[in-house]
Design an enzyme around this catalytic site. Sequence first.
Site, PDB file in Angstrom:
ATOM      1  CE  LYS A 159      -3.754   8.291   6.510  1.00 24.14           C
ATOM      2  NZ  LYS A 159      -4.832   7.300   6.618  1.00 24.14           N
ATOM      3  CE1 TYR A 214     -14.872   3.464  -2.550  1.00 29.64           C
ATOM      4  CE2 TYR A 214     -13.334   3.574  -4.048  1.00 29.64           C
ATOM      5  CZ  TYR A 214     -13.485   3.709  -2.986  1.00 29.64           C
ATOM      6  OH  TYR A 214     -12.898   3.583  -1.561  1.00 29.64           O
ATOM      7  NE  ARG A 247      -5.734   9.806   3.346  1.00 26.54           N
ATOM      8  CZ  ARG A 247      -4.493  10.023   3.185  1.00 26.54           C
ATOM      9  NH1 ARG A 247      -3.994  11.186   2.979  1.00 26.54           N
ATOM     10  NH2 ARG A 247      -3.490   9.032   2.791  1.00 26.54           N
ATOM     11  CB  SER A 299     -11.381   7.309  -3.558  1.00 21.40           C
ATOM     12  OG  SER A 299     -10.112   7.870  -2.887  1.00 21.40           O
ATOM     13  CE  LYS A 305      -5.827   1.952  -0.497  1.00 20.45           C
ATOM     14  NZ  LYS A 305      -6.360   1.924   0.696  1.00 20.45           N
ATOM     15  CE  LYS A 354      -3.505   2.468   2.499  1.00 16.86           C
ATOM     16  NZ  LYS A 354      -4.440   2.504   3.820  1.00 16.86           N
TER      17      LYS A 354
HETATM   18  C1  PBG Z   1      -7.413   3.496   5.388  1.00 23.53           C
HETATM   19  C2  PBG Z   1      -7.685   3.224   4.315  1.00 23.53           C
HETATM   20  C3  PBG Z   1      -7.491   4.127   2.953  1.00 23.53           C
HETATM   21  C4  PBG Z   1      -8.025   3.789   1.911  1.00 23.53           C
HETATM   22  C5  PBG Z   1      -8.506   2.393   2.228  1.00 23.53           C
HETATM   23  N1  PBG Z   1      -8.298   2.291   3.492  1.00 23.53           N
HETATM   24  C6  PBG Z   1      -6.924   5.579   3.047  1.00 23.53           C
HETATM   25  C7  PBG Z   1      -5.706   5.902   3.578  1.00 23.53           C
HETATM   26  O1  PBG Z   1      -4.626   5.074   3.813  1.00 23.53           O
HETATM   27  O2  PBG Z   1      -5.347   7.040   3.942  1.00 23.53           O
HETATM   28  C8  PBG Z   1      -8.198   4.431   0.529  1.00 23.53           C
HETATM   29  C9  PBG Z   1      -8.980   3.973  -0.483  1.00 23.53           C
HETATM   30  C10 PBG Z   1      -9.621   4.752  -1.541  1.00 23.53           C
HETATM   31  O3  PBG Z   1      -8.763   5.789  -1.772  1.00 23.53           O
HETATM   32  O4  PBG Z   1     -10.439   4.581  -2.300  1.00 23.53           O
HETATM   33  N2  PBG Z   1      -6.147   2.817   5.996  1.00 23.53           N
END
Ligand code: PBG
Length: 332
Positions: free
Chosen positions: A225, A321, A212, A282, A256, A202
């Site tokens: 992060k 989505y 978010r 997203s 991801k 990730k």
């Molecule tokens: C949370 C999480 C995130 C996503 C899925 N789980 C966001 C992040 O790490 O800030 C993102 C999914 C998306 O953007 O569709 N840990």
Amino acid sequence: MINASYPATRLRRTRATGWSRAMHRETVLTPADLIWPLFVTDGSNVEEPVTSLPGVSRWSVDGIAKRAKEAVDLGIPCIALFPNTQPEKRSDDGAEALNPDNLMCRAIKAVRDACGSDIGILTDVALDPYTSHGQDGLLDDRGYVVNDDTVAVLVDQAVNQADAGADIIAPSDMMDGRVKAIRMALEMNRHPTVQIMAYSAKYASAFYGPFRDAVGSGGLLKGDKKSYQMDPANGDEALREIAFDIAEGADSVMVKPGLAYLDVIWRAKQEFHVPVFAYQVSGEYALIEAGAAAGVGDRDALLMEKLVAFKRAGCSGVLTYHAPRAAELLNG
Ligand code: PBG
């Protein structure tokens, strides 16, 4: 390659007609390849459109159960749940994640009541929808996200979700060693059949913005992060993350975001021969919608082309989505 020279070989021959293209198609997308992420909000009979994700809404628990039924009817095998926790329930330590009656647990139970075992329920393990600072873990005095103390909380969060009826625990936090700790806890708490889909690779991505907004952590998050999510420049490191998670007991792994990391998906599949999933996040969804709205191309054609790319790269499935629309198109 044996004797691939023109005119003995004309690659256009097999492309000339629809029946022939269908016969020679190497990868096929089906509704069973789709996992549908859904956002849960409080109340009843509530639908809150997410402005940065056109066409996507947060639903109260009753609405989530209805979406799950739609998924079953469309042939979508699994949904992924994400809560928008009320602001007053967010805290520094994210304790609401451990509440057996939190939004997530109530949604899991409602889906189970509505659909029985006709659908898989995947739940996200990370603290960001529950913390007042929007980070995925616990902070020390310097604001650093600490690893081992966070893992201890994630373990309890995972067991809480499994107790409520989750089928797949999906840790998205990127702490070291969390898959092993969660696996042991699931075994010890009588959940030997609950799966783990590890968000293994990730990345610290700019494509998570609309998510978010949807879970309400965007405005709270200070900084980034990058001390736990991966550097987008790294591929070898992704393979090390994936190797660790498999060794620690992950049943499947995830890459991801999706499209910008197809090389990582490909390498993971070639190297480990395990089920690999992609999260088309997203921002990727929003770009397709914005592109279609701006006249770049036909929305349905754009989204289907991107989804089939994940299958071609080696994915077993995609969190997207666009799942309901894609399933509708695939079902004709
Ligand atoms: C949370 C999480 C995130 C996503 C899925 N789980 C966001 C992040 O790490 O800030 C993102 C999914 C998306 O953007 O569709 N840990």
